[in-house]
Scaffold this motif. Structure first.
Motif, mmCIF file in Angstrom:
data_model
loop_
_atom_site.group_PDB
_atom_site.id
_atom_site.type_symbol
_atom_site.label_atom_id
_atom_site.label_comp_id
_atom_site.label_asym_id
_atom_site.label_seq_id
_atom_site.Cartn_x
_atom_site.Cartn_y
_atom_site.Cartn_z
ATOM 1 N N VAL A 1 0.829 -1.207 0.000
ATOM 2 C CA VAL A 1 0.000 0.000 0.000
ATOM 3 C C VAL A 1 0.865 1.260 0.000
ATOM 4 O O VAL A 1 1.909 1.318 0.646
ATOM 5 C CB VAL A 1 -0.994 -0.023 1.190
ATOM 6 N N LYS A 2 0.400 2.254 -0.773
ATOM 7 C CA LYS A 2 1.101 3.534 -0.816
ATOM 8 C C LYS A 2 0.107 4.669 -0.629
ATOM 9 O O LYS A 2 -1.110 4.455 -0.624
ATOM 10 C CB LYS A 2 1.889 3.674 -2.122
ATOM 11 N N ASN A 3 0.614 5.889 -0.509
ATOM 12 C CA ASN A 3 -0.263 7.049 -0.358
ATOM 13 C C ASN A 3 -0.854 7.417 -1.712
ATOM 14 O O ASN A 3 -0.311 7.064 -2.748
ATOM 15 C CB ASN A 3 0.536 8.206 0.233
ATOM 16 N N GLY A 4 -1.975 8.150 -1.680
ATOM 17 C CA GLY A 4 -2.629 8.556 -2.925
ATOM 18 C C GLY A 4 -4.057 8.045 -2.958
ATOM 19 O O GLY A 4 -4.575 7.563 -1.943
ATOM 20 N N LYS A 5 -4.655 8.148 -4.143
ATOM 21 C CA LYS A 5 -6.066 7.761 -4.277
ATOM 22 C C LYS A 5 -6.285 7.031 -5.601
ATOM 23 O O LYS A 5 -5.654 7.377 -6.604
ATOM 24 C CB LYS A 5 -6.937 9.026 -4.271
ATOM 25 N N ALA B 1 8.005 5.078 9.189
ATOM 26 C CA ALA B 1 7.527 3.767 9.639
ATOM 27 C C ALA B 1 6.582 3.882 10.826
ATOM 28 O O ALA B 1 5.663 3.085 10.966
ATOM 29 C CB ALA B 1 8.719 2.863 10.000
ATOM 30 N N PHE B 2 6.818 4.888 11.682
ATOM 31 C CA PHE B 2 5.938 5.021 12.862
ATOM 32 C C PHE B 2 5.051 6.265 12.780
ATOM 33 O O PHE B 2 4.568 6.763 13.782
ATOM 34 C CB PHE B 2 6.749 4.988 14.166
ATOM 35 N N ASP B 3 4.818 6.735 11.541
ATOM 36 C CA ASP B 3 3.962 7.903 11.328
ATOM 37 C C ASP B 3 2.495 7.439 11.245
ATOM 38 O O ASP B 3 2.129 6.669 10.362
ATOM 39 C CB ASP B 3 4.403 8.571 10.009
ATOM 40 N N ASP B 4 1.685 7.938 12.163
ATOM 41 C CA ASP B 4 0.284 7.492 12.227
ATOM 42 C C ASP B 4 -0.528 7.850 10.992
ATOM 43 O O ASP B 4 -1.607 7.304 10.775
ATOM 44 C CB ASP B 4 -0.408 8.087 13.466
ATOM 45 N N ASP B 5 -0.015 8.777 10.176
ATOM 46 C CA ASP B 5 -0.748 9.166 8.965
ATOM 47 C C ASP B 5 -0.193 8.517 7.702
ATOM 48 O O ASP B 5 -0.571 8.892 6.594
ATOM 49 C CB ASP B 5 -0.728 10.697 8.807
ATOM 50 N N GLU B 6 0.707 7.566 7.861
ATOM 51 C CA GLU B 6 1.266 6.885 6.687
ATOM 52 C C GLU B 6 0.304 5.803 6.170
ATOM 53 O O GLU B 6 -0.681 5.443 6.832
ATOM 54 C CB GLU B 6 2.645 6.288 7.018
ATOM 55 N N ALA B 7 0.628 5.301 4.986
ATOM 56 C CA ALA B 7 -0.284 4.394 4.280
ATOM 57 C C ALA B 7 -0.657 3.147 5.095
ATOM 58 O O ALA B 7 -1.832 2.743 5.115
ATOM 59 C CB ALA B 7 0.347 3.986 2.948
ATOM 60 N N VAL B 8 0.311 2.534 5.770
ATOM 61 C CA VAL B 8 -0.003 1.297 6.512
ATOM 62 C C VAL B 8 -0.970 1.586 7.657
ATOM 63 O O VAL B 8 -1.995 0.902 7.807
ATOM 64 C CB VAL B 8 1.297 0.632 7.032
ATOM 65 N N GLN B 9 -0.668 2.610 8.438
ATOM 66 C CA GLN B 9 -1.539 2.924 9.583
ATOM 67 C C GLN B 9 -2.945 3.294 9.106
ATOM 68 O O GLN B 9 -3.941 2.860 9.701
ATOM 69 C CB GLN B 9 -0.924 4.079 10.395
ATOM 70 N N ARG B 10 -3.042 4.067 8.014
ATOM 71 C CA ARG B 10 -4.370 4.438 7.502
ATOM 72 C C ARG B 10 -5.110 3.220 6.947
ATOM 73 O O ARG B 10 -6.314 3.088 7.108
ATOM 74 C CB ARG B 10 -4.243 5.534 6.433
#
Ligand code: PBG
Length: 321
Positions: free
Chosen positions: A34-38, A89-98
């Motif tokens: 998973v990556k960021n974006g739409k 890696a530990f950013d709550d707004d990154e793709a994995v956490q979202r």
């Protein structure tokens, strides 16, 4: 009189009844990138049939997997930015956490496992922090623990550390317990070999090391006693399950670990194992579907209970028939 084992093979009904191991959808975990974006669903060239998803399309994919009967996925992230310590890696707004939050909001019963490692998040591509030109074990532990905590806070059921630092299971168990996440589990990639079979994954996850290789922290393919030692240490540190990786070249290791450790053993049927079958199938040299099913049953026969495989979806379609 001639003893005839063939009698048990000749009738399909009997053959099915006497089969010692079987493959079930309950055994399979589908890895997802998973990556960021739409609206993103980009094919990964080195892994035909696998994609880079954004959170929205990933959630649609998870629905399809769930409708097929698949119970678990493991998530890998491609962050927006990389730095020397892998802070995304530990950013709550990154793709994995979202993604974890999105999956759990829609499908609370889907088991979400996350890969905990820094190689996708560091600008140098190594699985830990670099000091004096090589990966420094102990300073990496804190970042790994923070990463695991952020995944569990987002709703992950299990974290799967794949970095091969010593002591990371204890560090992760400790931070999860201190924050009240006693019921969140750890699947430790305890037995992870320094393998060329990860090649397609490194392209997919953009995680090839900038310099050197991973032989300083991943295991030597010639070793087997070391696998037991690694597994035992991680169990003492609190691992709930042990993973062996790759799978097919290491069936003897799966068997040894299974016999020694009274825990469910997982096997990771890795990217190279997947892409080899896909490539040979594309050339018309092999029957890819049969090779897929044979590979998976053999991994179970060796002693694995759970198989992490890019074939999870495709195999489930066949199992459901
Ligand atoms: C590390 C990690 C890797 C894989 C899973 N977790 C790659 C590596 O160690 O270089 C490989 C999986 C595969 O090849 O399918 N984050």
């Amino acid at each position: 009189m001639l003893i005839r084992p063939r009698r048990l093979r000749r009738t399909p009904g009997i053959r099915n009844m006497v089969r010692e191991r079987s493959l079930s959808v309950n055994d399979l975990v589908q890895p997802l990138f998973v990556k960021n974006g739409k609206g993103i669903k980009e094919p990964i060239p080195s892994m035909p049939g696998q994609y880079h998803f954004s959170v929205d399309t990933l959630t649609e994919e998870v629905k399809e997997l769930r409708d097929l009967g698949i119970k678990a996925v493991i998530l890998f992230g491609l962050p927006s930015k990389k730095d020397s310590i892998g802070s995304s890696a530990f950013d709550d707004d990154e793709a994995v956490q979202r993604s974890i939050r999105a999956i759990k909001a829609k499908f609370p019963d889907m088991v979400v496992i996350t890969d905990v490692c820094l190689c996708e998040y560091t600008d140098h591509g190594h699985c830990g922090l670099i000091e004096n030109g090589s990966v420094h074990n102990d300073s990496t532990l804190e970042i790994l623990a923070k990463t695991a905590l952020s995944h569990v806070k987002a709703g992950a059921d299990f974290v799967a550390p794949s970095d091969m630092m010593d002591g990371r299971v204890a560090a992760i168990r400790d931070i999860l317990d201190k924050n009240g996440y006693c019921d969140s589990g750890i699947i430790s990639y305890a037995v992870k070999y320094a393998s060329a079979f990860y090649g397609p994954f490194r392209e997919a996850a953009e995680s090839a090391p900038e310099f050197g290789d991973r032989t300083g922290y991943q295991m030597d393919p010639g070793n087997s006693d070391e696998a037991i030692k690694e597994a035992m240490l991680d169990i003492e540190e609190g691992a709930d399950m042990i993973m062996v990786k790759p799978a097919l070249p290491y069936l003897d290791i799966i068997r040894r670990v299974k016999e020694k450790c009274l825990l469910p053993v997982c096997a990771y049927h890795v990217s190279g194992e997947y892409s080899m079958i896909k490539a040979a199938e594309e050339r018309g040299w092999v029957d890819g579907k049969r090779m897929m099913m044979e590979s998976l049953i053999c991994i179970k026969r060796a002693g694995a209970k759970i198989i992490f495989t890019y074939f999870a979806k495709e195999a489930t379609v066949i199992l459901n028939k």
